[in-house]
Structures are given as C-alpha cells and as structure tokens.
Motif scaffolding. Structure first.
Motif, PDB file in Angstrom:
ATOM      1  N   UNK A   1      68.960  71.976  58.365  1.00 44.76           N
ATOM      2  CA  UNK A   1      67.723  71.731  57.624  1.00 44.76           C
ATOM      3  C   UNK A   1      66.512  71.834  58.554  1.00 44.76           C
ATOM      4  N   UNK A   2      66.610  71.195  59.732  1.00 41.21           N
ATOM      5  CA  UNK A   2      65.475  71.213  60.662  1.00 41.21           C
ATOM      6  C   UNK A   2      65.168  72.635  61.128  1.00 41.21           C
TER       7      UNK A   2
ATOM      8  N   UNK B   1      61.049  72.354  61.661  1.00 39.78           N
ATOM      9  CA  UNK B   1      60.839  71.170  62.487  1.00 39.78           C
ATOM     10  C   UNK B   1      61.416  71.406  63.871  1.00 39.78           C
TER      11      UNK B   1
ATOM     12  N   UNK C   1      56.497  74.282  60.626  1.00 38.22           N
ATOM     13  CA  UNK C   1      56.792  73.986  59.228  1.00 38.22           C
ATOM     14  C   UNK C   1      55.640  74.396  58.309  1.00 38.22           C
ATOM     15  N   UNK C   2      54.395  74.242  58.768  1.00 40.64           N
ATOM     16  CA  UNK C   2      53.269  74.594  57.891  1.00 40.64           C
ATOM     17  C   UNK C   2      53.088  76.101  57.734  1.00 40.64           C
TER      18      UNK C   2
ATOM     19  N   UNK D   1      55.484  76.965  55.168  1.00 42.06           N
ATOM     20  CA  UNK D   1      55.012  76.548  53.843  1.00 42.06           C
ATOM     21  C   UNK D   1      53.967  77.517  53.324  1.00 42.06           C
TER      22      UNK D   1
ATOM     23  N   UNK E   1      60.257  72.321  51.356  1.00 39.06           N
ATOM     24  CA  UNK E   1      61.437  71.651  51.893  1.00 39.06           C
ATOM     25  C   UNK E   1      61.508  70.213  51.396  1.00 39.06           C
TER      26      UNK E   1
ATOM     27  N   UNK F   1      52.806  66.880  52.800  1.00 37.69           N
ATOM     28  CA  UNK F   1      53.475  68.185  52.846  1.00 37.69           C
ATOM     29  C   UNK F   1      52.607  69.313  52.309  1.00 37.69           C
TER      30      UNK F   1
ATOM     31  N   UNK G   1      49.054  69.663  52.890  1.00 39.38           N
ATOM     32  CA  UNK G   1      47.739  69.852  53.513  1.00 39.38           C
ATOM     33  C   UNK G   1      47.620  71.220  54.153  1.00 39.38           C
TER      34      UNK G   1
END
Lengths: 491, 362
Positions: A286-287, A292, A312-313, A316, A322, A345, A347
């Motif tokens: 997952x990470x 992450x 992560x961003x 996204x 996620x 999550x 921003x």
C-alpha cells in the motif's frame, strides 16, 4: 447488565453455555459481544444480574479470578513477546507458584495431543500468525479450562489453518470443555457450532441452532433486516490505469516484509483484489503504491505515467486516490474535524481546497456534507472530530472522501474492516459502481467473502510475493489458501 | 461518596474559556492563604501582587516590556510544540540572535541609518534560526534527542557571549567591564506614546507577530501541516507532508523568533551586550506557550499574566518584605491550577454515591 455512560452495552442478557458445547456469539460491531465477554472474563463488572458457574453464583473480580475458576480466553490480538521463545512466553503467564520444570515437555505434549504442533524453543518473531495463535491456545489449555472464550480466532488464519483449528475445538468440546465462539463468519459458525446466541443493540434477539439456519437467515437476525445484496454488473475492462512492474521494496524494520518483483495491472472498469494473511507485505505494498514510500520510477505507472519516485500528492493529482487500512492515525487525524480531514487528502489535488497557501475549510465542509449524504454517515454535530464517529461511520467517511472525487485509480486496503453488514454493503457497492464508471480499483483485503463478492480478478500476496491474478470465477477458496500458504512464491 | 472524572464526548467550549478564569481565581485564593501563613495581611498581599502593578503607567510599561520577549518567543515555541518538536533551547537562540543582531552596532558603529534597526532584527532572526537548525539537523540526520541538544546549546551560547564581551568585543574605553560599546541611537527602538503610556516599538512587533501566527496556524495550509504532523505523523505522511522538513522548519521559525526577541531586548532594554542579557525569557516562554494553550492570542494573554506575576513578586518583596521564594510559590501555583483546570475541558466532574459493587443475588 452493563451500562457505559449513557449507553447500555448489555441489557438483560441471558446466556447459557453447556459443557461440551461450541456456542456461537453473533452480532454486529457494537452489539455488545465484547462487553459480555469481558464481564465473563472478569475484566468488567456488571451493574445488574448474576453469573452462575456450574450452578453456583460467582463474582468474577479479575481475569486472574476467572482463570482460577477455569475460564480461559484467547484474544483476537495476541499478547506475546516477539523476542522470547514459546516456552518463555507461556511461563510468563503461569501463576507465581506454578512449577516451571518440565514446562517445555508439557507444552510439546499438549500441543501434540490437540493437533497444534509447536516447538517450545522457537522464537515468537519467527512464527506465522497461525502459529502464534496456537501459542495463545496452548497457554490457555495448560490451565485446564472448562470454558474457553475465543474472540474471532479465524480472522487471521488461512482457510487450511482455520480447518485445523476447528479440529482442535471439536476435540476440546468432545472432552467436555465448553467453548464460547465469537465470529463474524457465518459459514464457519454453521459448520462447527451447536448453538448460537445472537445479539443486537445490547440485547439477545435470538437463540438458534445454526445448522438449521442459512447464512442469509443468520445475517438477517444479526442486522435486523434484509441486508441489501450488492448488485454486480459485468464490466468490460479497458486500458490499464495502474501498473506495477517489477516493484521491489526493502523491508522497513526487523519485522517488516520486503516486496519482491511485484507485477500487476489494474484496468479501467475492473476491481482487482489482493488476498492474503495479515503481515505478508500488504502495508508495504500500500505504501509503495500510494507514494508514502518511493522507489524506482517505472515500478509504479498511473495512466501511462511513471510515478515510482513521486510523492503521494503528485499521484493524487494524476487522479489516484488511496484509503489505508488504519482509519484513525493514518487515513484520518482523530482530533481534527471531518472538514479538516477532507483537507488532509485533498489539499494537493488541484480542487482549490488549498489556494495561495490558504485552506478553504468552507469548501471542505461542503464536501463533508456531500459525503455524509451519499454514504449515510451518521454523526451528531455537522462537523465533529473524526474520533467521535463510530468505526463503521468513519470508514464510510474515509472511503466516501476519496470516492467523491471519482478517482481514476482507487487503492483501498481493508475497505470494510470492522464495519457492520449494512455499511459494508454500501461501501462495496460504491467500489463496484466506481469501477464500472471506468476507474481502476485495487482492493487489498483479508476477507475472502468480500473478495469473492466484488472482485473481477484475484491475486494473493505471501511474504512479499504476489501471485499472477486470475479471474474470480476461476478461483476457489482452496486455491487461494494454498497461495496464501506460500504457493504465491513459486510461480 | 466520591468524585469521578467522566470523559466528555467533545471538548467543552465553555470550559476552554472558563478554565483559565477558574485557575486565576483559585491562585488568588491560595496566594492569600500563603500570605496569611507568612504572617502578612492576605488582602494587602493580594492587592500588591495582582493589582498594584496595574495602577501606575510606569508599572504597566514595565509589564509590557517584560511580556514582549515572552510572547515573541512563545509564539515560535508554539509552532515547535504543535508540530511535536521539543525546542527547549530558546534561551540559547535568544542569546545567539542578540549576538548576531549586535554585530552592526558593535562592529560598524558608524553605520547609523533608518535601515540599521531592521537589519539588526533580520540578522538576529537569521542567527537564531541557524542556531536552532543545529538540534533540528541532529534530530533528522542522527536521531538525537532534540530536548537534550537544544538545552545543551543554551550553555554553549551563554559561554560564547561571555567570551565575546570579555574578549574581542569588549569596549576598550569600558574600564575593563565585560561590556561592548553602547549602541548608537539608530540601533535603539523608539518609544511611541499611546495615551499616558510610552510603549517600545518591540511591543508592536509582538502584536503584529501574534496576528501573523494566528492567521498562519488557523487558516493556511502550512498551519494545517504543523497541526497534522504534530498529532499524527503517519497521517501527515499520507497527506504528503514531510516530518523531517517540518522539524527543520519549526526549529528555524522558533529560533528566528527567539533571535528577534533577543536583539530587541538587548537594543531596547540594555543598549549594549553584557554577559547576562535575559532573566531566563527563553525558559519562561515555555510556560507562557503552554499557559496560552499554544494559541497565539492565548499566548499574548499568558505573557501578560506571567509578566504580572514577576512584577507582583517584586512588589510583595519591596513593600511587604516577603521572600522572593513566596513569589515563586505563587507562580508555581498559577501554573499548577491552569494545568489542573484544563482537565475540565476534556472531563467533567461527577459526584457519585457508593455504587453497589456486589451484584444483586437472587
């Protein structure tokens, strides 16, 4: 009867467990099962009512008193020291004056007698989850209990390990030991239990012989009404939207699991599920997918763009979303309001929730409203702190927060962990609908029923290796079990 | 019968405001008891400790002078503590800020222009920030405990200042006293008359900083990041925030603010460097930050309350001949009651009768 603050957790509950009986205690989360069990094990005191043990009224003031009476318990979460051996762990749990000489031999004998093979000298850290559970059970058996309470014992086992456990339980019962068996898995309750008590909202609502019921009728007794069946349409998979290619990731810490050359393609319109026993690399996977932890650029590809070393961003912004397994403390900050948890999550997704360095909590509040409405999140105030929500409602919020964006790629771990049947159906339906609208959905789950309910293709993770995904229709539980037990590594 | 603490489902907004008021009330009552035990008139003691400092414009000016550095430093510490970084070394960052900020008036005294003071403040901020970066980098690189390293650097900075003013920076015409030359006028903040009060420019700097920090923490993404990483590093990583970068950021912000407080204190109160430049503002500001609940406006109020307790402590010493230890006791009680009353924000007190422990036997 037990009251917690304004809530009554057990209301006029009567339960009778006979010697030699495997008695199931069923109920949704929050129905009052754990409270009842804690009272029996001496960890809580009832406000009213009495406990009769072999016909005599007793007061069970502490777990030690419960053990002295002959009541043993195997907890869902193990309490073992990883750095110590099996025998050392068991020695620690014995009463102060117990004779510890010859303990290893006793452990070996008891574990062999009950079909729970264990080496007393092996270190806990080296044992699988199923073996660790055996240690807990053997520890409990050494106290010669007449009542054993088991709290969701199969939730961490492979199907084969579970079958082995059932043999042990049947053997125990045949010797006259009473077993109180708590589980969510109605199939296994039907298979091994002689009697079932069903709780709903702190009350006993039914007592029945589970062998004469179907899974459907048991579920209806638990939930109180017909559970909406998830409707599943056949999807036509399109182009790959999430690709993992030779994804490697070293282990974090001594008990982490390294990921080894994981290949996977999740296409538009389909749900791919990854089955596996906890602790086989799911959180590492997952990470790595969420960003992450970052790695080689081409190892993770979203909509054709290599994102392996992006955060992560960035992922996204490309349309991925996620949902981690741990709701509080990972997916949401407990002491922050729901609107602030929306900012958490979203921003960085370019939706204008953070513009010019300022956060727009008003916009986030409107997203909370939309998610609340669509997923029927039950909450008191309009914008409570995340920790004020019940587990199921928080899970609906955390999943809804991401689904609300209509992400192109959704990766979700344990989507319905600890969630009651009604909420689980809502979440599963949302995942299916999202996939059918053209998104790629990757579900990491330990719940085989859930996987068979929603997945189009299934792969199994075992010690950081991922099996080749196969169409769900072509997969059987036995095959998954073999892959879980290490078959995924030989391919 | 006994009292029981029952956890509230949500924090109590009433108690957020009520708890400090209650705490001050309890402190006054118990201070009166302490004064009486000392054989003094308790009412006079309460008057001199809590009210007398507010009766003359001179003492109000003193109150603000003392509160200013406390508030500025505590604002920076709030950023640190909110993000779960434990900077205990603000006193050292204050010292280094005072040194770097004094470089202009001490080494280039002939440079006297309107730009002098702003440049000094800037250099003070830079010095404090760089000095605070040391424990931050040690923490992120080597995992050292920032509480220890930041605290130990306080003593390093104090000894360095001592060496400077006794050695290379000593005023050659200073009769061998360990002091630097006096700052030129351009290096000293002006006072501005507000009604009967003459307030130092530093006080207005503090007010502006309170406003800036309040907006930053409450409304910006950076403020959100600070709070998230402080409460839940794992969720912070999930939001794409870096805890390591935050450690450096928080330490440098609080170091910069401590440095600003240092150079402003030296410039406005002393006018030169000497071996001791602060009565422990950097340590007292830790108390101010927590009394103000790590909230900028709360810190402003807490800074004034603590400054009042200092002046009140001096007042009962001079007018009532009480020991300085009594003042310390009252300050300690104030902190104790504030922290104790804070419990009421999360819990409510319930009086319960003897509950039947034994279950009823049928």
């Amino acid at each position: 009867m037990k009251r917690f603050g304004a809530n009554t957790a057990n209301d006029d509950v009567s339960l009778k467990v006979m010697p030699g009986e495997i008695h199931a205690l069923l109920g949704e989360n929050g129905a009052g099962k754990s409270t009842l069990v804690k009272i029996l094990y001496g960890a809580l005191q009832p406000n009213e009512g009495e406990i009769l043990w072999k016909g005599q009224p007793v007061v069970i003031g502490s777990p030690a008193e419960a053990r002295a009476l002959g009541i043993g318990m195997v907890f869902q979460h193990f309490s073992l020291f990883e750095a110590l051996t099996v025998a050392e762990n068991i020695a620690l749990a014995l009463p102060k004056d117990a004779d510890r000489r010859g303990l290893s031999a006793t452990i070996a004998r008891v574990s062999r007698d009950y079909g729970l093979p264990l080496d007393p000298t092996s270190r806990i850290a080296d044992l699988s989850v199923g073996e660790r559970q055996r240690v807990e059970i053997v520890r409990c058996l050494l106290q010669n209990p007449q009542l054993v309470i088991m709290d969701e014992p199969t939730s961490v086992l492979t199907p084969q390990e579970a079958d082995q456990l059932f043999e042990t339980l049947k053997r125990l019962a045949s010797e006259g030991c009473a077993i109180l068996y708590i589980s969510h898995r109605l199939e296994e309750v039907r298979a091994i239990c002689h009697h079932a008590t069903i709780m709903r909202r702190a009350k006993v609502v039914a007592e029945t012989d589970p062998t004469t019921e179907t899974v459907g009728t048991l579920a209806r007794l638990m939930v109180g009404n017909e559970v909406d069946a998830v409707t599943r349409t056949k999807g036509v998979p399109g182009a790959p939207r999430l690709t993992l290619a030779g994804l490697d990731m070293p282990a974090l810490g001594a008990f982490g699991v390294p990921l080894r050359a994981i290949d996977l393609e999740v296409r538009a319109g389909e749900i791919v599920a990854i089955a596996g026993v906890a602790g086989n690399g799911q959180s590492e996977l997952f990470d790595a997918v969420s960003g992450e932890r970052t790695g080689r650029d081409g190892a993770v590809v979203i909509d054709g763009r290599p994102v392996g070393h992006q955060g992560v961003n960035e992922r996204r912004r490309l349309g991925a979303a996620f949902v981690p397994e741990e709701r509080l403390g990972h997916g949401a900050v407990p002491a922050l309001k729901l609107s602030e948890n929306v900012v958490l999550t979203r921003h960085g997704t370019g939706e204008g929730i953070a513009s010019g360095g300022f956060t727009r909590f008003g916009l986030a509040g409107r997203i909370v409203e939309a998610v609340t409405k669509r997923f029927d999140v039950r909450k008191g105030p309009a914008d409570p702190e995340a920790r004020a929500l019940s587990g199921g409602n928080l899970q609906k919020f955390v999943v809804g927060r991401e689904v609300d964006r209509t992400p192109g790629v959704l990766v979700v771990a344990q989507p319905t962990w600890g969630v009651d049947a009604g909420a689980a159906a809502v979440i599963r339906q949302a995942l299916i609908d999202l996939a059918r609208s053209g998104s790629a959905v990757l579900v990491i789950s330990q719940d085989l029923d859930e996987i068979f309910e929603i997945a189009d293709r299934i792969a199994v993770i075992s010690r950081g290796h991922l099996s080749v995904p196969k169409a769900a229709e072509a997969m059987t539980r036995e095959e998954i079990g073999l892959l879980m037990a290490g078959g995924a590594e030989k391919r | 019968m006994h009292l029981e603490l029952v956890k509230r489902p949500e924090v109590s907004r009433v108690m957020m405001v009520g708890s400090p008021v209650l705490a001050v009330g309890l402190t006054v009552i118990f201070a009166a008891i302490v004064f009486a035990l000392q054989g003094k008139d308790p009412l006079a003691g309460v008057y001199y400790f809590f009210l007398e400092p507010l009766t003359s414009s001179w003492s109000i000016e003193q109150l603000i002078v003392k509160a200013t550095p406390l508030v500025i430093i505590a604002l920076g510490l709030a950023v640190c503590f909110l993000s779960n970084n434990w900077n205990i070394g603000a006193e050292g960052q204050l010292t280094v800020g005072a040194i770097t900020g004094s470089m202009l008036p001490v080494l280039v005294p002939e440079f006297a222009s309107p730009a002098t003071l702003p440049l000094m403040v800037l250099m003070g901020a830079l010095g404090g920030a760089l000095f605070a970066a040391v424990p931050a980098i040690l923490k992120t690189r080597f995992g050292t405990n920032e509480i220890l390293t930041s605290l130990m650097l306080v003593y390093a900075s104090g000894l360095f200042l001592d060496w400077l003013v006794r050695g290379p920076w000593r005023d050659p015409k200073g009769f061998n006293f360990p002091i630097t030359i006096a700052f030129n006028d351009a290096a000293i903040p002006s006072t501005i008359p507000i009604g009967p009060l003459y307030l130092n420019l530093s006080a207005f700097v503090a007010l502006v900083l309170v406003a800036v920090l309040a907006v930053t923490l409450g409304r910006t993404l950076k403020g959100f990041e600070i709070r998230v990483l402080g409460q839940s590093p794992r969720a912070g990583a999930f939001a794409g925030f870096s805890a390591r970068r935050m450690t450096l950021f928080a330490f440098m912000v609080s170091g910069a603010l401590a440095g600003i407080a240092g150079i402003l204190t030296v410039a406005s109160e002393i006018g030169k460097l000497q071996p001791v430049i602060s009565p422990g503002y950097g340590f007292t500001a830790i108390i101010v930050a927590f009394l103000g609940r790590l909230n900028p406006v709360g810190i402003l109020i807490a800074g004034l309350v603590i400054a009042l307790s200092y002046l009140g402590g001096e007042a009962i010493q001079t007018t009532m001949q009480m020991s300085s230890k009594v003042a310390t006791v009252v300050q300690g009680m104030l902190l104790f009651f504030v922290l104790a009353c804070d419990t009421l924000i999360l819990y409510r007190v319930r009086l319960v009768g003897r509950a039947p422990k034994e279950p009823a036997r049928a």
